[in-house]
Design a protein around this motif. Structure first.
Motif, short mmCIF file in Angstrom:
data_model
loop_
_atom_site.label_atom_id
_atom_site.label_comp_id
_atom_site.label_asym_id
_atom_site.label_seq_id
_atom_site.Cartn_x
_atom_site.Cartn_y
_atom_site.Cartn_z
N MET A 327 0.83 -1.21 0.00
CA MET A 327 0.00 0.00 0.00
C MET A 327 0.86 1.26 0.00
SD MET A 327 -3.12 -1.24 0.12
CE MET A 327 -4.26 -0.08 0.86
N VAL A 328 1.95 1.23 0.75
CA VAL A 328 2.85 2.39 0.79
C VAL A 328 3.47 2.62 -0.58
CG1 VAL A 328 5.05 3.23 1.73
CG2 VAL A 328 3.33 2.24 3.26
N ASN A 329 3.90 1.55 -1.24
CA ASN A 329 4.48 1.69 -2.58
C ASN A 329 3.46 2.21 -3.59
OD1 ASN A 329 7.13 0.93 -2.07
ND2 ASN A 329 6.71 -1.25 -2.38
N LEU A 330 2.20 1.84 -3.42
CA LEU A 330 1.16 2.25 -4.36
C LEU A 330 0.68 3.68 -4.13
CD1 LEU A 330 -1.07 -0.96 -4.53
CD2 LEU A 330 0.35 -0.04 -6.36
N PHE A 331 0.54 4.06 -2.85
CA PHE A 331 -0.17 5.32 -2.55
C PHE A 331 0.68 6.37 -1.83
CE2 PHE A 331 -3.46 1.98 -2.73
CZ PHE A 331 -4.21 2.49 -3.77
N ASN A 332 1.86 5.99 -1.34
CA ASN A 332 2.75 6.95 -0.68
C ASN A 332 2.02 7.81 0.35
OD1 ASN A 332 5.03 8.43 -0.05
ND2 ASN A 332 4.92 9.72 -1.88
#
Length: 409
Positions: A327-332
């Motif tokens: 999720m972090v990689n996708l949405f920062n």
């Protein structure tokens, strides 16, 4: 429709959109002056004056005197009226129905919890209508009940108020909003509980002022609400964030969705209790009693360094952390908020989560990431508050309230 009628309709729609814009500015930034409203909205001062007059006539906003900084006459600013407008917020849970009578400030005036006896469409409609009816005549002089909000797990179409899928009840394709609207003659708003709670965190909670964050909720299931650039992220059918159905273990337990080894088969409350019990039955050393287990007991034991409880919570953090890294990689996001009983174990859980996030996501994305407990824990009806606020800010409900008031006069 002829050209003249179309122009009149477009002009009326523009007036309504401008009224919603002004109301939203006052609600979000009030107390605020008419001059500031005109500057921020780019509306003509005369238009702002007309709109605010109309909103005041319907009791939706009010004037407040602010002390002038250099003496002289106090400046007059505007703020929204909140205590006079009530709504009924219900959360349809797995085994119980929570209902609250709330006002626009988020204050709960009355609250009830009812055990669900049936899980089919008729039973759910009866339970909701009975719970709602007890509040319909609870207003005092000068108060108005303006709407009903329903939140639940599963997939819903918020535009039509139709339940698309429920993991807990046999109500797929139930036009729930229309059923309740016909019984109460009030606007009805329906949404996914996790996504609605994410919105509530932006209005009143731990993400107020935060433009990009993810709320992860872990209870009987696992889901997420994603706020991107200040807006709730929604997909084609208005549902996004079903992270509980990301596969972690292809040879794991079967999920209710039909797949095997989904995240929620590993980190939901029932799964955590089951995993703990399995270790105890193998004879591993622990102070825990396999016949007296709950998520609360396991979290408390982990904080007391019980070896099995600590292992289970860390393992939960590892599984969930892998998904959060995606999720972090996708949405920062700026923040990740966690809701659910599991947050009681935060001193043990959060380090495991952060370790996985830092290991599997981009350093530039995770370097300043904040991992926090959600503000609203165990307050399921706050999701309904967010649905009502969003409807007010989007114009639809605002116009219906003014029409309700006009009809009563």
């Amino acid at each position: 429709m002829n050209a003249r009628a179309e122009r009149v309709a477009n002009h009326e729609l523009l007036k309504q959109v401008n009224a919603a814009l002004v109301y939203r500015l006052i609600d979000n930034q009030g107390p605020i002056s008419r001059v500031d409203i005109a500057q921020i909205s780019a509306l003509a001062p005369a238009s702002v004056t007309n709109i605010t007059r109309q909103l005041m006539e319907h009791g939706l906003i009010k004037e407040v005197a602010l002390q002038a900084s250099t003496g002289g006459r106090p400046a007059i600013s505007l703020t929204t009226e909140q205590a006079a407008f009530l709504f009924i917020s219900c959360r349809l849970g797995r085994e119980e129905l929570q209902c609250s009578l709330m006002d626009l400030s988020g204050t709960i005036h009355q609250h009830s919890v009812t055990q669900l006896q049936r899980h089919d469409a008729e039973g759910i409609i009866v339970a909701l209508s009975q719970a709602i009816s007890q509040y319909l005549h609870s207003t005092k002089l000068g108060q108005h009940i303006i709407a009903i909000a329903i939140t639940m797990a599963g997939l819903v179409d918020p535009e039509t108020g139709t339940v698309l899928y429920s993991p807990n009840h046999q109500i797929a394709n139930l036009e729930l909003a229309e059923e309740l609207r016909s019984l109460t003659n009030l606007p009805v708003y329906i949404g996914n509980d996790t996504r609605a709670l994410a919105l509530a965190e932006t209005y009143l909670g731990a993400a107020k002022g935060c433009q990009d964050f993810i709320l992860v909720s872990i209870h009987h299931g696992t889901g997420a609400g994603i706020i991107s650039n200040g807006q709730l992220l929604l997909g084609k059918n208005r549902n996004v964030g079903e992270i509980g159905h990301i596969q972690i273990d292809p040879f794991g337990d079967q999920c209710h969705c039909g797949n095997f080894g989904c995240l929620e088969t590993l980190v939901a409350n029932k799964a955590i209790v089951s995993q703990t019990k399995a270790l105890l039955e193998r004879g591993h050393n622990s102070r825990l009693d396999k016949d007296d287990l709950s998520i609360d007991i396991i979290c408390k034991a982990a904080l007391e360094d019980d070896p099995i409880a600590t292992q289970i919570i860390r393992q939960t953090g590892n599984h969930l952390g892998r998904v959060l890294a995606i999720m972090v990689n996708l949405f920062n996001p700026e923040k990740i908020l966690l809701a659910g009983e599991i947050v009681q174990s935060a001193p043990v859980l959060f380090p495991a989560l952060l370790q996985q996030i830092q290991r599997q996501s981009l350093p530039n994305f995770n370097r300043e990431l904040q991992l926090e407990k959600a503000h609203f824990q165990g307050q399921g009806t706050m999701g309904g508050y967010a649905l009502i606020k969003r409807a007010l800010h989007a114009n639809d409900l605002l116009q219906q309230i003014m029409q309700q008031i006009d009809d009563k006069q």
